[in-house]
Design a protein around this motif. Structure first.
Motif, PDB file in Angstrom:
ATOM      1  N   GLY A   8       0.860  -1.172   0.000  1.00  0.00           N
ATOM      2  CA  GLY A   8       0.000   0.000   0.000  1.00  0.00           C
ATOM      3  C   GLY A   8       0.897   1.222   0.000  1.00  0.00           C
ATOM      4  O   GLY A   8       2.000   1.173   0.527  1.00  0.00           O
ATOM      5  N   GLN A   9       0.434   2.291  -0.565  1.00  0.00           N
ATOM      6  CA  GLN A   9       1.270   3.496  -0.641  1.00  0.00           C
ATOM      7  C   GLN A   9       0.375   4.709  -0.498  1.00  0.00           C
ATOM      8  O   GLN A   9      -0.610   4.842  -1.207  1.00  0.00           O
ATOM      9  CB  GLN A   9       1.986   3.517  -1.994  1.00  0.00           C
ATOM     10  CG  GLN A   9       2.727   4.783  -2.270  1.00  0.00           C
ATOM     11  CD  GLN A   9       3.224   4.823  -3.701  1.00  0.00           C
ATOM     12  OE1 GLN A   9       3.053   3.918  -4.476  1.00  0.00           O
ATOM     13  NE2 GLN A   9       3.853   5.929  -4.043  1.00  0.00           N
ATOM     14  N   ALA A  11      -0.501   8.398  -1.144  1.00  0.00           N
ATOM     15  CA  ALA A  11      -0.165   9.356  -2.198  1.00  0.00           C
ATOM     16  C   ALA A  11      -0.673  10.722  -1.776  1.00  0.00           C
ATOM     17  O   ALA A  11      -1.367  10.858  -0.796  1.00  0.00           O
ATOM     18  CB  ALA A  11      -0.804   8.927  -3.510  1.00  0.00           C
ATOM     19  N   GLU A 160      -4.790   9.738   0.314  1.00  0.00           N
ATOM     20  CA  GLU A 160      -5.164   8.748  -0.682  1.00  0.00           C
ATOM     21  C   GLU A 160      -4.250   7.558  -0.470  1.00  0.00           C
ATOM     22  O   GLU A 160      -3.061   7.716  -0.233  1.00  0.00           O
ATOM     23  CB  GLU A 160      -4.951   9.349  -2.072  1.00  0.00           C
ATOM     24  CG  GLU A 160      -5.180   8.412  -3.207  1.00  0.00           C
ATOM     25  CD  GLU A 160      -4.865   9.087  -4.530  1.00  0.00           C
ATOM     26  OE1 GLU A 160      -4.052   8.527  -5.284  1.00  0.00           O
ATOM     27  OE2 GLU A 160      -5.415  10.169  -4.797  1.00  0.00           O
ATOM     28  N   LEU A 161      -4.814   6.371  -0.531  1.00  0.00           N
ATOM     29  CA  LEU A 161      -4.025   5.151  -0.394  1.00  0.00           C
ATOM     30  C   LEU A 161      -4.163   4.358  -1.677  1.00  0.00           C
ATOM     31  O   LEU A 161      -5.281   4.068  -2.109  1.00  0.00           O
ATOM     32  CB  LEU A 161      -4.523   4.309   0.789  1.00  0.00           C
ATOM     33  CG  LEU A 161      -3.908   2.918   0.901  1.00  0.00           C
ATOM     34  CD1 LEU A 161      -2.471   3.020   1.377  1.00  0.00           C
ATOM     35  CD2 LEU A 161      -4.719   2.044   1.824  1.00  0.00           C
ATOM     36  N   ARG A 162      -3.046   4.035  -2.270  1.00  0.00           N
ATOM     37  CA  ARG A 162      -3.056   3.137  -3.418  1.00  0.00           C
ATOM     38  C   ARG A 162      -2.674   1.773  -2.890  1.00  0.00           C
ATOM     39  O   ARG A 162      -1.625   1.613  -2.275  1.00  0.00           O
ATOM     40  CB  ARG A 162      -2.035   3.578  -4.456  1.00  0.00           C
ATOM     41  CG  ARG A 162      -2.395   4.863  -5.113  1.00  0.00           C
ATOM     42  CD  ARG A 162      -1.396   5.210  -6.196  1.00  0.00           C
ATOM     43  NE  ARG A 162      -1.522   6.619  -6.497  1.00  0.00           N
ATOM     44  CZ  ARG A 162      -0.536   7.379  -6.879  1.00  0.00           C
ATOM     45  NH1 ARG A 162       0.670   6.882  -7.025  1.00  0.00           N
ATOM     46  NH2 ARG A 162      -0.733   8.650  -7.131  1.00  0.00           N
ATOM     47  N   ALA A 163      -3.523   0.798  -3.129  1.00  0.00           N
ATOM     48  CA  ALA A 163      -3.264  -0.546  -2.626  1.00  0.00           C
ATOM     49  C   ALA A 163      -3.411  -1.557  -3.743  1.00  0.00           C
ATOM     50  O   ALA A 163      -4.239  -1.396  -4.634  1.00  0.00           O
ATOM     51  CB  ALA A 163      -4.237  -0.870  -1.495  1.00  0.00           C
ATOM     52  N   GLN A 164      -2.599  -2.596  -3.675  1.00  0.00           N
ATOM     53  CA  GLN A 164      -2.737  -3.705  -4.604  1.00  0.00           C
ATOM     54  C   GLN A 164      -3.489  -4.808  -3.882  1.00  0.00           C
ATOM     55  O   GLN A 164      -3.160  -5.139  -2.740  1.00  0.00           O
ATOM     56  CB  GLN A 164      -1.369  -4.210  -5.048  1.00  0.00           C
ATOM     57  CG  GLN A 164      -0.623  -3.216  -5.901  1.00  0.00           C
ATOM     58  CD  GLN A 164       0.714  -3.773  -6.365  1.00  0.00           C
ATOM     59  OE1 GLN A 164       1.127  -4.861  -5.985  1.00  0.00           O
ATOM     60  NE2 GLN A 164       1.395  -3.008  -7.196  1.00  0.00           N
ATOM     61  N   GLN A 175     -16.574   1.431  -6.639  1.00  0.00           N
ATOM     62  CA  GLN A 175     -16.444   2.837  -6.293  1.00  0.00           C
ATOM     63  C   GLN A 175     -17.552   3.225  -5.313  1.00  0.00           C
ATOM     64  O   GLN A 175     -18.700   2.851  -5.477  1.00  0.00           O
ATOM     65  CB  GLN A 175     -16.555   3.684  -7.559  1.00  0.00           C
ATOM     66  CG  GLN A 175     -16.298   5.145  -7.342  1.00  0.00           C
ATOM     67  CD  GLN A 175     -16.324   5.911  -8.661  1.00  0.00           C
ATOM     68  OE1 GLN A 175     -16.213   5.354  -9.739  1.00  0.00           O
ATOM     69  NE2 GLN A 175     -16.466   7.213  -8.551  1.00  0.00           N
ATOM     70  N   GLN A 196     -11.752   5.015  -6.683  1.00  0.00           N
ATOM     71  CA  GLN A 196     -11.347   4.550  -7.999  1.00  0.00           C
ATOM     72  C   GLN A 196     -10.886   3.109  -7.906  1.00  0.00           C
ATOM     73  O   GLN A 196     -10.170   2.736  -6.962  1.00  0.00           O
ATOM     74  CB  GLN A 196     -10.212   5.420  -8.537  1.00  0.00           C
ATOM     75  CG  GLN A 196      -9.795   5.063  -9.947  1.00  0.00           C
ATOM     76  CD  GLN A 196      -8.689   5.975 -10.446  1.00  0.00           C
ATOM     77  OE1 GLN A 196      -7.758   6.288  -9.713  1.00  0.00           O
ATOM     78  NE2 GLN A 196      -8.782   6.394 -11.698  1.00  0.00           N
ATOM     79  N   ALA A 198      -8.914   0.449 -10.353  1.00  0.00           N
ATOM     80  CA  ALA A 198      -8.192   0.388 -11.634  1.00  0.00           C
ATOM     81  C   ALA A 198      -7.750  -1.035 -11.912  1.00  0.00           C
ATOM     82  O   ALA A 198      -7.399  -1.752 -11.001  1.00  0.00           O
ATOM     83  CB  ALA A 198      -6.992   1.314 -11.585  1.00  0.00           C
TER      84      ALA A 198
END
Length: 198
Positions: A8-9, A11, A160-164, A175, A196, A198
């Motif tokens: 997780g990152q 942003a 905002e957290l970008r997670a895989q 969403q 979002q 993706a």
């Protein structure tokens, strides 16, 4: 949700160099700092640009003096042309000289405005209120418009957290769904919303 597949990152809005850059002389905030819109984050050495701005200011002063003198000469000639002491051709030359001096003044003022704008861009300021998430700049570092982001800012404190996630979990996410995130090393859970997929 829990991202089972790894990373997780956090942003945020990147903050970088808008102008030509230079050597960093001061960093005024650190990660975790709350900042206000317009607050000074980084100061860049301005010795060269300061000298250029001073030179252009001197050119403006000289151009103002030239324009004032040309205007006085034109007005003097204008008052004497009716008595026949100055020819119409001389008056036209004085008018052209005055117009050229005014044009040089406008050019010098435009150059001064551009120099001041370049000088102002040496101060890197917060684009909005928020929380500084990361800092990637140090005193003495040379930065330019092509440098990576110096800071990441959570506008208004929002993150905002970008997670895989695994493919089977990804199919379940939509969403607008509510999400809870517990960062590694913290016992605190943050609630948010998926905006979002993706």
């Amino acid at each position: 949700f829990e991202p089972r597949a790894g990373i997780g990152q956090f942003a945020g809005q990147p903050i970088g160099v808008a102008g030509e850059g230079g050597r960093v002389v001061a960093v005024h905030v650190d990660a975790g700092s709350w900042v206000r819109q317009g607050q000074l984050l980084v100061s860049i050495d301005r010795s060269v640009q300061g000298q250029e701005a001073a030179q252009v200011r001197a050119q403006v002063t000289a151009a103002k003096a030239d324009a004032a003198l040309a205007q006085q000469e034109f007005e003097r000639s204008q008052s004497l042309v009716g008595n026949g002491f100055v020819s119409k051709a001389d008056l036209d030359r004085k008018r052209a000289g005055r117009d050229a001096a005014v044009a040089r003044l406008k050019l010098a003022e435009a150059q001064a405005g551009a120099a001041n704008a370049r000088l102002a861009r040496l101060d890197i300021r917060a684009p909005s209120d928020g929380l500084i998430l990361t800092r990637n700049v140090e005193v003495g570092q040379i930065i330019s418009a092509g440098s990576p982001a110096l800071f990441r800012l959570a506008r208004g404190g929002e993150m905002e957290l970008r997670a895989q996630v695994s493919q089977q979990d990804l199919m379940l996410l939509r969403q607008g769904m509510v999400a809870e995130v517990t960062p590694l090393g913290l016992d605190r859970t943050f609630k948010g919303q998926i905006w979002q997929v993706a």
